[in-house]
Design a protein around this motif. Structure first.
Motif, PDB file in Angstrom:
ATOM      1  N   LEU A  69       0.973  -1.250   0.082  1.00 38.60           N
ATOM      2  CA  LEU A  69      -0.154   0.161  -0.037  1.00 38.60           C
ATOM      3  C   LEU A  69       0.826   1.072   0.000  1.00 38.60           C
ATOM      4  CD1 LEU A  69      -2.848  -0.833   2.607  1.00 38.60           C
ATOM      5  CD2 LEU A  69      -2.856  -0.455   0.142  1.00 38.60           C
ATOM      6  N   PRO A  70       0.414   2.135  -0.661  1.00 37.93           N
ATOM      7  CA  PRO A  70       0.968   3.474  -0.753  1.00 37.93           C
ATOM      8  C   PRO A  70       1.112   4.076   0.929  1.00 37.93           C
ATOM      9  CG  PRO A  70      -0.871   3.724  -2.329  1.00 37.93           C
ATOM     10  CD  PRO A  70      -0.752   2.205  -1.755  1.00 37.93           C
ATOM     11  N   GLY A  71       2.153   4.477   1.360  1.00 39.59           N
ATOM     12  CA  GLY A  71       2.095   4.742   2.655  1.00 39.59           C
ATOM     13  C   GLY A  71       2.391   3.758   3.757  1.00 39.59           C
ATOM     14  N   GLY A  72       2.133   2.699   3.481  1.00 34.24           N
ATOM     15  CA  GLY A  72       2.345   1.592   4.125  1.00 34.24           C
ATOM     16  C   GLY A  72       1.387   1.391   5.304  1.00 34.24           C
ATOM     17  N   LYS A  73       0.035   2.049   5.120  1.00 40.00           N
ATOM     18  CA  LYS A  73      -0.828   1.742   6.416  1.00 40.00           C
ATOM     19  C   LYS A  73      -2.320   1.479   5.792  1.00 40.00           C
ATOM     20  CE  LYS A  73       1.121   4.625   9.953  1.00 40.00           C
ATOM     21  NZ  LYS A  73       0.857   5.570  10.983  1.00 40.00           N
ATOM     22  N   LEU A  74      -2.928   0.788   6.918  1.00 39.05           N
ATOM     23  CA  LEU A  74      -4.283   0.498   6.519  1.00 39.05           C
ATOM     24  C   LEU A  74      -4.991   1.484   6.937  1.00 39.05           C
ATOM     25  CD1 LEU A  74      -4.173  -3.306   7.506  1.00 39.05           C
ATOM     26  CD2 LEU A  74      -4.208  -2.318   4.968  1.00 39.05           C
ATOM     27  N   ILE A  75      -6.221   1.931   6.518  1.00 41.01           N
ATOM     28  CA  ILE A  75      -7.161   2.665   7.012  1.00 41.01           C
ATOM     29  C   ILE A  75      -8.424   2.327   7.173  1.00 41.01           C
ATOM     30  CG2 ILE A  75      -6.060   4.567   5.405  1.00 41.01           C
ATOM     31  CD1 ILE A  75      -8.744   4.409   3.811  1.00 41.01           C
ATOM     32  N   SER A  76      -9.231   2.817   8.330  1.00 42.83           N
ATOM     33  CA  SER A  76     -10.392   2.213   8.884  1.00 42.83           C
ATOM     34  C   SER A  76     -11.361   3.130   8.406  1.00 42.83           C
ATOM     35  CB  SER A  76     -10.357   2.298  10.334  1.00 42.83           C
ATOM     36  OG  SER A  76     -11.757   1.784  10.611  1.00 42.83           O
ATOM     37  N   ALA A 110     -13.958  -0.613  13.676  1.00 47.74           N
ATOM     38  CA  ALA A 110     -12.994  -1.310  12.919  1.00 47.74           C
ATOM     39  C   ALA A 110     -11.965  -1.806  13.524  1.00 47.74           C
ATOM     40  CB  ALA A 110     -13.249  -1.292  11.497  1.00 47.74           C
ATOM     41  N   PRO A 111     -10.890  -0.826  13.854  1.00 43.11           N
ATOM     42  CA  PRO A 111      -9.571  -0.992  14.435  1.00 43.11           C
ATOM     43  C   PRO A 111      -9.743  -2.099  15.767  1.00 43.11           C
ATOM     44  CG  PRO A 111      -9.759   1.274  14.037  1.00 43.11           C
ATOM     45  CD  PRO A 111     -10.983   0.675  13.707  1.00 43.11           C
TER      46      PRO A 111
END
Length: 93
Positions: free
Chosen positions: A45-52, A57-58
């Motif tokens: 992923l660009p930025g290396g982070k998952l978004i919620s 959800a987290p």
């Protein structure tokens, strides 16, 4: 008919107890399990982070993943209980 339902309830309780007995010891490792599963996606992923997209959800996603893992680990017991129920109700496989 009543004995059939009593047997089904007994088998479902055995399956639920087995999944719960596997799930409870895995709960402290829920974040590590989620990190292990999400790591390959995080790398690309660009930025290396998952978004919620959901506020809870987290919190719930690692627990749901851990519950699915517990179900997968308990699958031999689940399949045995299903087959045992089917063979006792029909007489043969």
């Amino acid at each position: 008919l009543l004995s059939h339902l009593v047997e089904l309830r007994s088998r479902l309780l055995k399956v639920a107890a087995t999944v719960l007995l596997i799930f409870v010891p895995l709960v402290p490792f829920a974040q590590r399990i989620f990190a292990f599963a999400a790591d390959p996606l995080s790398r690309v992923l660009p930025g290396g982070k998952l978004i919620s997209t959901d506020p809870v959800a987290p919190i719930f996603t690692p627990f749901k993943l851990t519950l699915y893992l517990a179900l997968i680990i308990a699958m031999p017991v689940v399949l045995y209980q299903v087959m045992a129920h089917l063979t006792t109700s029909s007489g043969t496989i």
